[in-house]
Design a protein around this motif. Sequence first.
Motif, PDB file in Angstrom:
ATOM      1  N   SER A  82       1.133  -0.822   0.072  1.00 52.75           N
ATOM      2  CA  SER A  82       0.076  -0.434  -0.178  1.00 52.75           C
ATOM      3  C   SER A  82       0.916   1.083   0.025  1.00 52.75           C
ATOM      4  N   GLY A 117      -7.377  -2.829  -3.374  1.00 49.15           N
ATOM      5  CA  GLY A 117      -6.173  -3.611  -2.780  1.00 49.15           C
ATOM      6  C   GLY A 117      -6.464  -5.324  -3.628  1.00 49.15           C
ATOM      7  N   ILE A 137      -2.528  -2.348   6.721  1.00 48.32           N
ATOM      8  CA  ILE A 137      -3.251  -2.759   5.572  1.00 48.32           C
ATOM      9  C   ILE A 137      -4.737  -1.981   5.251  1.00 48.32           C
ATOM     10  N   ILE A 139      -8.435  -2.287   3.051  1.00 44.73           N
ATOM     11  CA  ILE A 139      -9.420  -2.519   2.058  1.00 44.73           C
ATOM     12  C   ILE A 139     -10.029  -1.422   1.624  1.00 44.73           C
ATOM     13  N   ASN A 145     -10.758  -1.202  -5.299  1.00 44.66           N
ATOM     14  CA  ASN A 145     -10.156  -2.563  -5.580  1.00 44.66           C
ATOM     15  C   ASN A 145     -10.783  -3.990  -6.381  1.00 44.66           C
ATOM     16  N   MET A 177       0.221  -5.088   1.319  1.00 44.56           N
ATOM     17  CA  MET A 177      -0.883  -5.106   1.037  1.00 44.56           C
ATOM     18  C   MET A 177      -1.057  -5.803  -0.601  1.00 44.56           C
TER      19      MET A 177
END
Length: 281
Positions: A82, A117, A137, A139, A145, A177
């Motif tokens: 990430s 993600g 991490i 989402i 995503n 991530m």
Amino acid sequence: MATGITTAYAAESSSTCDLKCQMTELPAKAETRTTVTTGQQTLTPEQQAAKQVAESPRYRAFVPSTYNGSVSFPLVVVLHPSGADENAPFMARQLAELAEKKGYIVVAPLGYDSTAGYGSTYPIVQTFAAKDGMSGITIPNPQSNYLSEVAVMSTLAKVKREMNIDASRVYLMGYGMGSIGAQHLAAKYPGEWAAIAPASGAVTAASYPFSALAANHVAALYIQGEKDRYTPANAVEDLYNQARRAGVDARLIKVPNADNTNAWVGALPQTFDFFSNHRKY
């Protein structure tokens, strides 16, 4: 198409997306009120975005000097953590050096953006330090995503179209991530990978379909830094143990004096050895 060890080859974007990457499903709550008709297709905004991402995925790749297109080469897909981008994995010189030495093509996709993600919705196991700091991490929103997953799989499809890739030797790894993304994409597309190597990032073992890996002969190398403050060691051990119980050819490496940012680098020699010992069958 060959490059030196310290550089990376970035192929031109393809103007087309194969059928597989266009058929990836939309999120359950995809917006459908506004549509655009293209030819005989009626596309929602989400489908338009997915089509655009699929047609022009952003990535960086390393091609060893021995590649000339006449012989198929193994491929490693590396997912960044990430806040990083497709350049981040290549900041570790060992990655390109080992790829050159062992004859691997390496591809690092951006995904949709630096924090998307890779499509995973599995619960993540983290310590409180991760929640309080900047290196945890998280989402992202469902649409980003999803588009990140499309971007990774489209990158894979594009590289397969444009280069001579050994389909029995395609591997997936990631850290932070990227580890969560690698675990998700391995379970969702198990036919694509011969082995995976997630590092410094764990999903809850109880939520993960290890049977998908076992049934499709996807081997798994779990990597954990002994000084990782963000991913609990017992969570990684749970993944390893349950993978073994499910029949996955799994291995666990604990890297001394390594944290969540560099454990994957310390384990790169073992990772390439692990990949070299596994083919799709």
